[in-house]
Every structure is written in C-alpha cells, then in structure tokens.
Design an enzyme around this catalytic site. Structure first.
Site, PDB file in Angstrom:
ATOM      1  CE1 TYR A  21     -15.204 -46.903 -23.693  1.00  0.00           C
ATOM      2  CE2 TYR A  21     -17.052 -45.927 -22.503  1.00  0.00           C
ATOM      3  CZ  TYR A  21     -16.507 -46.980 -23.212  1.00  0.00           C
ATOM      4  OH  TYR A  21     -17.263 -48.108 -23.459  1.00  0.00           O
ATOM      5  CE  LYS A  51      -5.470 -38.359 -22.615  1.00  0.00           C
ATOM      6  NZ  LYS A  51      -5.468 -37.612 -21.361  1.00  0.00           N
ATOM      7  CE  LYS A 145     -21.226 -37.149 -12.983  1.00  0.00           C
ATOM      8  NZ  LYS A 145     -21.804 -38.360 -13.581  1.00  0.00           N
TER       9      LYS A 145
END
Length: 319
Positions: A21, A51, A145
């Site tokens: 995205y 893809k 993260k």
C-alpha cells in the site's frame, strides 16, 4: 524535473515491499525525485498476478527489479550491494511477528553488506518510542518496531524513522469511522469530545517527504514527523469539512472512552489492535500531545517546497 547531473549525485534506493500500500508510492516517489530505484522481487510473489503486473509497471517507469529472498540470505546481501539506501515498507497488519523476523533478517543482511548509508525500517505510523504504555493487544505493534530499532542501532546502521501518523485512505474518507472506508450518510460516531488533534496525511505525500529525507544530513539518525500544519485537525473539524462539501449536517453520536474500550470484547485480534490504536489517537491525542524535541525533525519545516494535499481537497474524492 531533475537533470541527469542532479540524478548522478543521488543515492540509489532499494524498496523492500514495493508492491504494498505505501511501498508502491515509495517506488514512484523515488523515481520521480530522480533516484536510481530498485524494487526487491521476491519469489514468494509466486502466482500473485496483481503483484507481478505492478512490478512490471514499475519497470516500465524506469525501476530495476532485483531478485532476493528472505529464505536466501546471500541473495539479500547481493541486492543490498547495488544500492545506498534501503526503505522497508512491508506491512505487518496480519502477521506481525512474521514482519518482525523479516526485518531483523534485513538488518543482518545490511550489517553484512556494509555499504548502506541509510536504512528506513517499516514504520510510517505513530512514533513507537512514545507508545511504551499502549494498550494490549495493539502494543505488540510498537514493541516489535522498537525491537527493530534496537537491532538497527546496535548494529550502528545509519537510519531515519518516519512517523507519518494517519493515512488518509484509512482515516479521512470514512471520517475516522471503524469498519468502513467510505463516508457515513446519516450519522457519525464522535470519539470523546472529538477535539483531540490528529495528523492526517495523503499517502503520496508520505512517500514524497520520505524520499526527501534519504540524502538529507539533517535527518540522519533522527525521527522525522510528518505534521504539516494544515493537516492537524480534530475529528470534529474533519467532519465539518465533509459537511461543508456535501451541504448537509450529520447526526453526531458521542462515544465515551469506556464504551469505546468495551467495544473491544469479542472482536478478532486485528480489530482489537485497531480499537487500541484509535483509542490512543482520538481519546489521548497521542499524535500531537508532545513537542518534537531533540532527535526529531518536522518534515513540512524541512521541505516547505512540498505542496501537500489538504484534507478538504482529499475529501472531494468521495463526493
């Protein structure tokens, strides 16, 4: 337009997750800003025709496809040796720990390659360093993260972390309603008093600002926050912009913090994560309730030349 001479001084870029995205926008922004741009072509794409077609369309626009697989460490290292900058945009929405493992593998490959001047890991949301007290189960997003950040910093890899806040496609067209991507017709749920300030970003602008950071010494080893002043809006201000466009008032239904959190019960894992993130954004104002201090920069101040899209203009898409 960039001249060929300008292009020669620019970093070569590898986008990992280029068909995603935000990744597809990153590829196009890198090309449009004159960078030699590689896209990692993973054999895992298999028979995914969408893809495959997207990769071919990147090629048509001047990108170079480079094969590399996370199950073949050497192929990753070889791909990295072609470039100066790596931007990872792999989404972890459904398989978070899978994304974590892939990014840690990428860090290992960058360490071995030894030539990367800047790594931008898959961030592009809230600043994970400020979300240590986030609610479960959504907290896993930020914890993972932070594990990637620790691996990057332990390996002394030069980095830039981009905190892009709220993507307009997910938060603006639907007036920040959960469970839909289109504007409500009759009534709108308002979170708390609806006055917490949120930062909404057009996704193409996220990519434009991100690519501007990669050769900028001011953003080296810094967090770059995307906070263009005109796009810092409360939910009520966003709803008002829509009402002005359609010439109609929506009925407002106020949801208390307790009721909102209670709505988490019985939801699947991904939806629970979403509720937690919405809570931090719209009830706590976590995107704007702090000053950008040392170690951070604000993108629209660094790059005043970027004509970013305002949200009233973005909303016209939905008329």
């Amino acid at each position: 337009m960039h001249t060929r001479e300008e292009g020669m001084g620019k970093s070569k870029v590898l986008v990992v997750g280029g068909t995603g995205y935000i990744g597809r926008r990153m590829v196009m922004a890198s090309l449009s800003q004159g960078h030699t741009t590689y896209v990692l072509q993973r054999p895992e794409t298999g028979l995914d025709i969408d893809k495959a077609q997207m990769l071919l369309s990147f090629k048509k626009h001047g990108a170079r496809l480079v094969e590399g697989s996370f199950s073949d460490h050497r192929s990753l290292v070889d791909a990295l040796k072609l470039v100066d900058v790596v931007i990872c945009t792999m989404s972890g929405v459904h398989f978070r720990s899978h994304n974590l493992l892939l990014q840690l593998q990428l860090v290992e490959a960058i360490k071995e390659a030894g030539n990367i001047k800047r790594f931008l890991p898959s961030e592009f949301g809230m600043d994970a360093a400020r979300m240590g007290e986030a609610l479960e189960p959504g907290r896993v997003t930020f914890d993972e993260k932070m594990r990637v950040r620790k691996a990057i910093e332990d390996a002394k890899i030069p980095f830039t972390y981009v905190s892009a806040n709220c993507f307009a496609g997910y938060f603006v067209g639907n007036l920040s309603q959960m469970g839909t991507l289109f504007p409500p017709k009759q009534y709108v749920n308002i979170y708390g008093d609806g006055n917490a300030k949120v930062v909404f970003m057009d996704e193409d602008d996220v990519a434009t600002y991100t690519i501007k950071t990669i050769d900028d010494p001011r953003t080296l080893n810094k967090i770059v926050y995307l906070r263009p002043p005109e796009n810092i809006l409360s939910q009520r201000e966003l709803v008002e912009k829509w009402e002005n466009l359609v010439g109609k008032k929506l009925e407002k239904i106020t949801i208390s913090a307790d009721d909102f959190l209670a709505s988490m019960k019985g939801l699947d894992f991904a939806s629970q994560v979403g509720v937690g993130h919405f809570y931090h954004i719209f009830y706590e104002g976590c995107l704007t309730n702090f000053e950008i201090g040392e170690g951070g920069e604000e993108a629209s101040k660094l790059y005043p030349d970027v004509k970013y899209k305002r949200m009233d203009e973005y909303l016209t898409l939905y008329l």
